[in-house]
Scaffold this motif. Structure first.
Motif, PDB file in Angstrom:
ATOM      1  N   ILE A 216       5.446   4.360   5.728  1.00 55.92           N
ATOM      2  CA  ILE A 216       4.292   4.046   5.525  1.00 55.92           C
ATOM      3  C   ILE A 216       2.690   4.005   4.713  1.00 55.92           C
ATOM      4  O   ILE A 216       1.838   3.982   4.541  1.00 55.92           O
ATOM      5  N   LEU A 217       3.287   5.748   4.800  1.00 57.76           N
ATOM      6  CA  LEU A 217       1.904   6.326   4.035  1.00 57.76           C
ATOM      7  C   LEU A 217       1.704   5.824   3.204  1.00 57.76           C
ATOM      8  O   LEU A 217       0.641   5.029   2.181  1.00 57.76           O
TER       9      LEU A 217
ATOM     10  N   THR B 142      -0.564   3.425   0.437  1.00 53.52           N
ATOM     11  CA  THR B 142      -1.451   3.735  -0.581  1.00 53.52           C
ATOM     12  C   THR B 142      -1.594   2.567  -1.058  1.00 53.52           C
ATOM     13  O   THR B 142      -2.844   2.556  -1.951  1.00 53.52           O
ATOM     14  N   VAL B 143      -0.568   1.753  -1.035  1.00 56.24           N
ATOM     15  CA  VAL B 143      -0.394   0.706  -2.195  1.00 56.24           C
ATOM     16  C   VAL B 143      -0.974  -0.318  -1.827  1.00 56.24           C
ATOM     17  O   VAL B 143      -1.748  -0.656  -2.513  1.00 56.24           O
ATOM     18  N   LEU B 144      -1.018  -0.435  -0.490  1.00 64.63           N
ATOM     19  CA  LEU B 144      -1.927  -1.981  -0.454  1.00 64.63           C
ATOM     20  C   LEU B 144      -3.656  -1.188  -0.535  1.00 64.63           C
ATOM     21  O   LEU B 144      -4.345  -2.296  -0.768  1.00 64.63           O
ATOM     22  N   PHE B 145      -4.008   0.082  -0.245  1.00 66.87           N
ATOM     23  CA  PHE B 145      -5.810   0.443  -1.030  1.00 66.87           C
ATOM     24  C   PHE B 145      -5.484   0.230  -2.225  1.00 66.87           C
ATOM     25  O   PHE B 145      -7.062  -0.325  -2.658  1.00 66.87           O
ATOM     26  N   SER B 146      -4.733   0.463  -3.047  1.00 62.84           N
ATOM     27  CA  SER B 146      -5.335   0.525  -4.410  1.00 62.84           C
ATOM     28  C   SER B 146      -5.178  -1.555  -4.954  1.00 62.84           C
ATOM     29  O   SER B 146      -6.142  -1.445  -5.651  1.00 62.84           O
TER      30      SER B 146
ATOM     31  N   PHE C 219       5.721  -2.689  12.761  1.00 63.08           N
ATOM     32  CA  PHE C 219       6.156  -4.103  12.213  1.00 63.08           C
ATOM     33  C   PHE C 219       5.140  -4.213  11.001  1.00 63.08           C
ATOM     34  O   PHE C 219       4.457  -5.311  10.776  1.00 63.08           O
ATOM     35  N   ILE C 220       6.093  -2.608  10.629  1.00 60.88           N
ATOM     36  CA  ILE C 220       5.328  -2.954   9.250  1.00 60.88           C
ATOM     37  C   ILE C 220       6.140  -4.756   8.344  1.00 60.88           C
ATOM     38  O   ILE C 220       5.026  -4.755   7.403  1.00 60.88           O
ATOM     39  N   GLY C 221       6.953  -4.788   8.293  1.00 62.74           N
ATOM     40  CA  GLY C 221       7.438  -6.209   7.771  1.00 62.74           C
ATOM     41  C   GLY C 221       6.749  -7.869   8.393  1.00 62.74           C
ATOM     42  O   GLY C 221       6.293  -7.647   6.773  1.00 62.74           O
ATOM     43  N   VAL C 222       6.480  -7.795   9.124  1.00 66.86           N
ATOM     44  CA  VAL C 222       5.248  -8.245   9.546  1.00 66.86           C
ATOM     45  C   VAL C 222       4.137  -8.108   8.776  1.00 66.86           C
ATOM     46  O   VAL C 222       2.980  -9.412   8.482  1.00 66.86           O
ATOM     47  N   LEU C 223       3.380  -6.877   8.415  1.00 65.72           N
ATOM     48  CA  LEU C 223       2.319  -7.229   8.718  1.00 65.72           C
ATOM     49  C   LEU C 223       2.759  -7.646   6.528  1.00 65.72           C
ATOM     50  O   LEU C 223       1.435  -7.834   6.305  1.00 65.72           O
ATOM     51  N   LEU C 224       3.185  -7.640   5.736  1.00 68.90           N
ATOM     52  CA  LEU C 224       3.338  -6.966   4.574  1.00 68.90           C
ATOM     53  C   LEU C 224       3.705  -8.511   4.129  1.00 68.90           C
ATOM     54  O   LEU C 224       2.913  -9.288   3.207  1.00 68.90           O
TER      55      LEU C 224
END
Ligand SMILES: Nc1ncnc2c1ncn2[C@@H]1O[C@H](COP(=O)(O)OP(=O)(O)OP(=O)(O)O)[C@@H](O)[C@H]1O
Length: 164
Positions: A46-47, A51-55, A130-135
């Protein structure tokens, strides 16, 4: 509440306009879509996803700020002016720094997970947090903005000196 919805609508319009008129924005969007899709199906912590989402957010945000600066400069003058050049070049440089950073981040995060591919266990997509739901929600939002951008292009975008 109506005012809040209206401001979201204007922001959505702005993003779709940038996507419809700026070639670089389309390149960033496509790259972001592929990377977010990979983050959904490949097993990364998740961390690293944050980082990917922030970039990605940094690149897309700066591309929109760059577009806004180009338009303001063009509104002030369409003649050659050294200050107009500095404003546009510095704004473009900000996008470049963020884009190079995003490529470095993507490389560092994915280089040992793609060969062989380390697939994510599908359970982790639908369990807290719920990382899948978020992405997948982010991907759907990107598809919606892209659809709106296509409509803008079909309707005929405003002719303007900046962008392509
Ligand atoms: N009014 C101006 N005065 C001086 N230089 C300018 C002016 N307008 C543009 N330039 C120069 O031309 C470059 C390209 O400007 P333009 O407005 O075409 O941006 P662009 O090619 O659409 O950028 P992007 O690819 O980020 O959308 C600027 O970075 C700047 O160096």
């Amino acid at each position: 509440m109506k005012g809040l919805l209206r401001s979201f609508h204007y922001a959505f319009d702005g993003m779709a306009y940038a996507l419809a008129t700026q070639r670089n924005m389309r390149i960033h969007f496509l790259a972001a879509f592929v990377v977010i899709f990979l983050a959904t199906v490949v097993s990364i912590p998740i961390l690293q996803i944050t980082t990917v989402l922030f970039s990605i957010a940094l690149v897309i945000t700066l591309e929109m700020v760059n577009t806004a600066i180009e338009h303001v400069v063009d509104m002030v003058t369409e003649d050659f002016h050294p200050l107009a050049k500095i404003a546009k070049d510095v704004a473009a440089a900000a996008v470049l720094v963020a884009a190079v950073n995003a490529v470095a981040v993507a490389y560092l995060i994915f280089y040992d997970k793609l060969n062989p591919v380390q697939w994510r266990s599908m359970d982790t997509l639908v369990q807290p947090p719920f990382i899948g739901v978020l992405l997948i929600s982010v991907l759907c939002l990107m598809v919606a903005v892209s659809g709106y951008a296509v409509r803008i292009r079909l309707r005929g975008k405003d002719v303007h000196p900046s962008g392509s």
